[in-house]
Scaffold this active site. Structure first.
Site, PDB file in Angstrom:
ATOM      1  N   CYS B 134       0.840  -1.203   0.000  1.00  0.00           N
ATOM      2  CA  CYS B 134       0.000   0.000   0.000  1.00  0.00           C
ATOM      3  C   CYS B 134       0.872   1.249   0.000  1.00  0.00           C
ATOM      4  CB  CYS B 134      -0.935  -0.004   1.204  1.00  0.00           C
ATOM      5  SG  CYS B 134      -2.003   1.450   1.285  1.00  0.00           S
ATOM      6  N   CYS B 137      -0.397   4.200   1.999  1.00  0.00           N
ATOM      7  CA  CYS B 137      -0.275   4.054   3.452  1.00  0.00           C
ATOM      8  C   CYS B 137       1.163   4.300   3.906  1.00  0.00           C
ATOM      9  CB  CYS B 137      -0.631   2.633   3.901  1.00  0.00           C
ATOM     10  SG  CYS B 137      -2.218   2.047   3.369  1.00  0.00           S
ATOM     11  N   ASP B 138       2.103   3.711   3.184  1.00  0.00           N
ATOM     12  CA  ASP B 138       3.437   3.539   3.749  1.00  0.00           C
ATOM     13  C   ASP B 138       4.533   4.373   3.092  1.00  0.00           C
ATOM     14  OD1 ASP B 138       2.167   1.756   5.383  1.00  0.00           O
ATOM     15  OD2 ASP B 138       2.739  -0.006   4.220  1.00  0.00           O
TER      16      ASP B 138
END
Lengths: 108, 311
Positions: B134, B137-138
């Site tokens: 992701c 997200c990261d």
């Protein structure tokens, strides 16, 4: 009914050291879709296991220090602390059933 | 007592929510089991530039929030949990969530697809320690660090471009000597000064004790090994359909996708319809998923009418 407390970098250490039982910490951020997906699951668990588990969340965007200290490199990351030490660590969103399985040891 | 609806929908990406909007407007009071991955794959993306009606683009999660709002407006109800088992032997079709059972006189399956992993032991061990699926997200964790993206489709290139906002460099690792991605994404990726491409390369191993330190790559033509120092690796090698619930109950193709009849969302079980990525390995777009969700709702409505008339 216990709620999930929002903690900051400054509050984190006292939360962990003052807790009498296990503490589940959710490392999250506002831009993270899976973090939003798991939030209601954590709300449920906090309410249901209020007598056994403290549940807290820390926004890693506003509070990067604790995340860095524990090498969080992916969110959501859920870390269970027992007596101040990491007992277990779970990465990624999952169903309540699966999370309860992952946490079974700390809920008994 | 099982809650029986006219239309039960499992899954809540563009297909499921479009089906819900159409079914709700047809007064079929749909119930959507939206799942833990509510909103589907668009929840993991950033800017969506090709959804008609949004000339300035829209963020994936914002687009899905609008879909959901529109479904709610016409009376759709939601269960925010995963369906854990289904029984499709006869109508009403049943789905179990925890200890609660829901049922529909018709069922629309729109459970979508999930990111595929490479399947390496080191990848599993280092997930969350430099390995991610992701980017939105990261990406944050890789400021000024070198990273790699594995894959050659639109998702891989979109992630690579997004990650240049954070990373010092992004190496795209692709098994072949050309991308599957659309021309516009290729042009953007190749023009980005932070992006380089390792063609004809496959990841053999991810190396690192506590976190990812480097990758061992294999040249897919010469089999020669090489190393690449990276702090993170984002895996974007495609998707697998979320159909494990339906194995043995519906016809699936060799890759696990639900088989639907040509020009239809009808599955091998009458009254059960499938829409979106769970039955489409070709187009896999938000707009095609929405289109097939609309078809499924209309076909479900017709099927309910036909069954009602037969009695």
């Amino acid at each position: 009914m216990a709620e999930v407390a929002n903690v900051t970098d400054a509050e984190f250490d006292s939360l962990i050291s003052q807790a009498t039982g296990p503490v589940l910490v959710d490392f999250w951020a506002d831009w993270c879709g899976p973090c939003k997906q798991i939030a209601p699951v954590l709300d449920d668990i906090a309410a249901q296991y209020a007598d056994r588990l403290t549940v807290a969340k820390i926004d890693i965007d506003a509070n990067p220090n604790v995340a860095r200290r524990y090498s969080v490199m992916s969110i959501p990351t859920l870390v269970v602390f027992v007596d101040g030490d990491i007992a277990t660590r779970v990465v990624g969103a999952r169903t309540k059933e699966r999370l309860l399985d992952d946490l079974a040891e700390y809920l008994g | 007592m099982t809650d029986v609806r006219d239309v039960l929908i499992v899954g809540s990406g563009p297909a499921g929510l479009t089906a819900a909007i159409y079914a709700a407007r047809a007064n079929l009071s749909p119930l959507v089991i939206e799942g833990l991955g509510a909103g589907g794959q668009l929840m993991l993306t950033t800017e969506v530039e090709n959804f008609p009606g949004f000339p300035e683009g829209i963020l994936g999660p914002d687009l899905m929030a609008r879909f959901r709002e529109q479904a709610v407006r016409f009376g759709t109800e939601f269960i925010t949990a995963d369906a854990e088992a289904v029984d499709l032997r006869e109508a009403p079709f049943r789905a179990r969530v925890g200890s609660t059972e829901y049922a529909g006189r018709s069922l629309i399956i729109s459970t979508g697809a999930s990111a595929r992993m490479l399947g390496l032991e080191s990848e599993r061990r280092l997930l969350g320690h430099g390995v991610s699926t992701c980017a939105t997200c990261d990406g944050f964790f890789f400021r000024e660090l070198p990273i790699a993206v594995v894959g050659g489709g639109d998702s891989a290139l979109e992630e690579a471009i997004f990650l240049t906002k954070f990373a010092s460099s992004v190496t795209i690792i692709h098994r072949r000597d050309e991308f599957r991605a659309s021309k516009i994404m290729q042009d953007r990726a190749l023009a980005n000064p932070k992006i380089t491409v390792r063609w004809n390369s496959a990841v053999e191993e991810m190396v690192g004790d506590a976190k990812v330190e480097r990758l061992i790559l294999r040249d897919t033509i010469t089999n020669e090994k090489s190393e690449l120092d990276v702090a993170g690796v984002f895996v974007a090698i495609g998707h697998t359909p979320n159909t494990s619930l339906f194995e043995g109950q519906l016809d699936l193709d060799a890759n696990g996708y639900i088989v639907t009849q040509p020009d239809s969302t009808k599955t091998s079980v009458e009254g059960v319809f499938a829409a979106g990525d769970v039955q489409d390995h070709v187009f896999r777009q938000a707009i095609t998923a929405a289109g097939s969700g609309c078809m499924a709702a209309i076909e479900a409505e017709r099927w309910l009418e036909a069954v009602a008339h037969a009695h």
